[in-house]
Design a protein around this motif. Structure first.
Motif, PDB file in Angstrom:
ATOM      1  N   ALA A   9       0.858  -1.183   0.000  1.00  0.00           N
ATOM      2  CA  ALA A   9       0.000   0.000   0.000  1.00  0.00           C
ATOM      3  C   ALA A   9       0.895   1.234   0.000  1.00  0.00           C
ATOM      4  N   GLY A  10       0.287   2.385  -0.017  1.00  0.00           N
ATOM      5  CA  GLY A  10       1.039   3.629  -0.065  1.00  0.00           C
ATOM      6  C   GLY A  10       2.013   3.815   1.087  1.00  0.00           C
ATOM      7  N   ASN A  11       1.702   3.209   2.235  1.00  0.00           N
ATOM      8  CA  ASN A  11       2.588   3.400   3.386  1.00  0.00           C
ATOM      9  C   ASN A  11       3.850   2.549   3.305  1.00  0.00           C
ATOM     10  N   THR A  12       4.010   1.768   2.257  1.00  0.00           N
ATOM     11  CA  THR A  12       5.237   0.980   2.088  1.00  0.00           C
ATOM     12  C   THR A  12       6.228   1.646   1.134  1.00  0.00           C
ATOM     13  N   LEU A  23      20.737   0.187   0.599  1.00  0.00           N
ATOM     14  CA  LEU A  23      21.421  -0.864  -0.160  1.00  0.00           C
ATOM     15  C   LEU A  23      22.350  -0.297  -1.236  1.00  0.00           C
ATOM     16  N   GLY A  24      22.390   1.042  -1.355  1.00  0.00           N
ATOM     17  CA  GLY A  24      23.317   1.664  -2.295  1.00  0.00           C
ATOM     18  C   GLY A  24      22.738   2.030  -3.646  1.00  0.00           C
ATOM     19  N   TYR A  25      21.428   1.951  -3.799  1.00  0.00           N
ATOM     20  CA  TYR A  25      20.793   2.311  -5.070  1.00  0.00           C
ATOM     21  C   TYR A  25      20.524   3.807  -5.127  1.00  0.00           C
ATOM     22  N   LEU A  26      20.641   4.370  -6.306  1.00  0.00           N
ATOM     23  CA  LEU A  26      20.203   5.737  -6.581  1.00  0.00           C
ATOM     24  C   LEU A  26      18.799   5.609  -7.158  1.00  0.00           C
ATOM     25  N   VAL A  27      17.813   6.148  -6.470  1.00  0.00           N
ATOM     26  CA  VAL A  27      16.410   5.996  -6.871  1.00  0.00           C
ATOM     27  C   VAL A  27      15.918   7.298  -7.471  1.00  0.00           C
ATOM     28  N   GLU A  28      15.225   7.187  -8.606  1.00  0.00           N
ATOM     29  CA  GLU A  28      14.665   8.367  -9.261  1.00  0.00           C
ATOM     30  C   GLU A  28      13.245   8.085  -9.722  1.00  0.00           C
ATOM     31  N   ARG A  29      12.425   9.108  -9.671  1.00  0.00           N
ATOM     32  CA  ARG A  29      11.061   9.059 -10.214  1.00  0.00           C
ATOM     33  C   ARG A  29      11.087   9.838 -11.523  1.00  0.00           C
ATOM     34  N   ILE A  30      10.618   9.223 -12.580  1.00  0.00           N
ATOM     35  CA  ILE A  30      10.671   9.845 -13.902  1.00  0.00           C
ATOM     36  C   ILE A  30       9.250   9.937 -14.456  1.00  0.00           C
ATOM     37  N   ASN A  31       8.910  11.107 -14.974  1.00  0.00           N
ATOM     38  CA  ASN A  31       7.609  11.314 -15.591  1.00  0.00           C
ATOM     39  C   ASN A  31       7.851  11.808 -17.013  1.00  0.00           C
ATOM     40  N   GLU A  36       4.556   7.719 -15.571  1.00  0.00           N
ATOM     41  CA  GLU A  36       5.481   7.719 -14.441  1.00  0.00           C
ATOM     42  C   GLU A  36       6.114   6.343 -14.284  1.00  0.00           C
ATOM     43  N   HIS A  37       7.410   6.333 -14.082  1.00  0.00           N
ATOM     44  CA  HIS A  37       8.083   5.115 -13.654  1.00  0.00           C
ATOM     45  C   HIS A  37       9.249   5.485 -12.754  1.00  0.00           C
ATOM     46  N   TRP A  38       9.726   4.494 -12.049  1.00  0.00           N
ATOM     47  CA  TRP A  38      10.798   4.669 -11.082  1.00  0.00           C
ATOM     48  C   TRP A  38      11.984   3.832 -11.506  1.00  0.00           C
ATOM     49  N   THR A  39      13.183   4.343 -11.243  1.00  0.00           N
ATOM     50  CA  THR A  39      14.384   3.572 -11.521  1.00  0.00           C
ATOM     51  C   THR A  39      15.246   3.506 -10.261  1.00  0.00           C
ATOM     52  N   ALA A  40      15.966   2.430 -10.150  1.00  0.00           N
ATOM     53  CA  ALA A  40      16.961   2.277  -9.086  1.00  0.00           C
ATOM     54  C   ALA A  40      18.235   1.806  -9.774  1.00  0.00           C
ATOM     55  N   LYS A  41      19.322   2.534  -9.588  1.00  0.00           N
ATOM     56  CA  LYS A  41      20.584   2.215 -10.250  1.00  0.00           C
ATOM     57  C   LYS A  41      21.671   1.972  -9.210  1.00  0.00           C
ATOM     58  N   LYS A  42      22.448   0.928  -9.471  1.00  0.00           N
ATOM     59  CA  LYS A  42      23.606   0.632  -8.632  1.00  0.00           C
ATOM     60  C   LYS A  42      24.625  -0.043  -9.536  1.00  0.00           C
ATOM     61  N   GLY A  43      25.755   0.625  -9.734  1.00  0.00           N
ATOM     62  CA  GLY A  43      26.763   0.092 -10.651  1.00  0.00           C
ATOM     63  C   GLY A  43      26.193   0.001 -12.054  1.00  0.00           C
ATOM     64  N   THR A  44      26.312  -1.167 -12.666  1.00  0.00           N
ATOM     65  CA  THR A  44      25.800  -1.354 -14.025  1.00  0.00           C
ATOM     66  C   THR A  44      24.372  -1.882 -14.053  1.00  0.00           C
ATOM     67  N   LEU A  45      23.766  -2.057 -12.876  1.00  0.00           N
ATOM     68  CA  LEU A  45      22.401  -2.585 -12.788  1.00  0.00           C
ATOM     69  C   LEU A  45      21.388  -1.447 -12.721  1.00  0.00           C
ATOM     70  N   GLU A  46      20.377  -1.512 -13.563  1.00  0.00           N
ATOM     71  CA  GLU A  46      19.274  -0.560 -13.522  1.00  0.00           C
ATOM     72  C   GLU A  46      17.976  -1.345 -13.417  1.00  0.00           C
ATOM     73  N   LEU A  47      17.177  -1.007 -12.419  1.00  0.00           N
ATOM     74  CA  LEU A  47      15.872  -1.609 -12.212  1.00  0.00           C
ATOM     75  C   LEU A  47      14.814  -0.575 -12.578  1.00  0.00           C
ATOM     76  N   ILE A  48      13.732  -1.011 -13.201  1.00  0.00           N
ATOM     77  CA  ILE A  48      12.662  -0.104 -13.621  1.00  0.00           C
ATOM     78  C   ILE A  48      11.334  -0.706 -13.181  1.00  0.00           C
ATOM     79  N   ASP A  50       7.009   0.446 -11.433  1.00  0.00           N
ATOM     80  CA  ASP A  50       5.971   1.440 -11.220  1.00  0.00           C
ATOM     81  C   ASP A  50       6.089   2.157  -9.884  1.00  0.00           C
ATOM     82  N   GLY A  51       6.932   1.670  -8.991  1.00  0.00           N
ATOM     83  CA  GLY A  51       7.064   2.315  -7.697  1.00  0.00           C
ATOM     84  C   GLY A  51       8.173   1.696  -6.874  1.00  0.00           C
ATOM     85  N   PRO A  52       8.495   2.307  -5.742  1.00  0.00           N
ATOM     86  CA  PRO A  52       9.599   1.849  -4.908  1.00  0.00           C
ATOM     87  C   PRO A  52       9.448   0.421  -4.382  1.00  0.00           C
TER      88      PRO A  52
END
Length: 90
Positions: A9-12, A23-31, A36-48, A50-52
């Motif tokens: 839910a929203g509280n998570t 955990l060392g990820y750089l998190v960004e919200r992109i519109n 809207e989507h969210w990304t988390a980047k750490k080193g060469t790994l990028e996760l994409i 809908d939310g955190p």
């Protein structure tokens, strides 16, 4: 001991974001173009996602299964047989 329950839910979102940054990820919200989507980047790994919370799930998936995170045919068959028995192959 009382049962603990956490529901997606929203509280998570904030705890998931805080965990990802810990955990060392750089998190960004992109519109872009109203999407809207969210990304988390750490080193060469990028996760994409809908939310955190889903980003955190992807992070755990990658951590636990490694670069070969995809399911093989037998794992897919087992999953389908358990959760979608009408979709499982012969």
């Amino acid at each position: 001991m009382a049962q603990e329950r956490i529901a997606a839910a929203g509280n998570t979102d904030v705890p998931a974001y805080l965990t990802l940054t810990k955990l060392g990820y750089l998190v960004e919200r992109i519109n872009r173009d109203g999407q809207e989507h969210w990304t988390a980047k750490k080193g060469t790994l990028e996760l994409i996602a809908d939310g955190p919370l889903v980003l955190l799930g992807l992070s755990m998936l990658r951590t636990e299964r490694g670069s070969g995170w995809q399911a093989d045919d037998s794992e897919i068959d087992e999953f389908l047989s358990r959760f979608h028995p009408s979709s499982a192959g012969p």
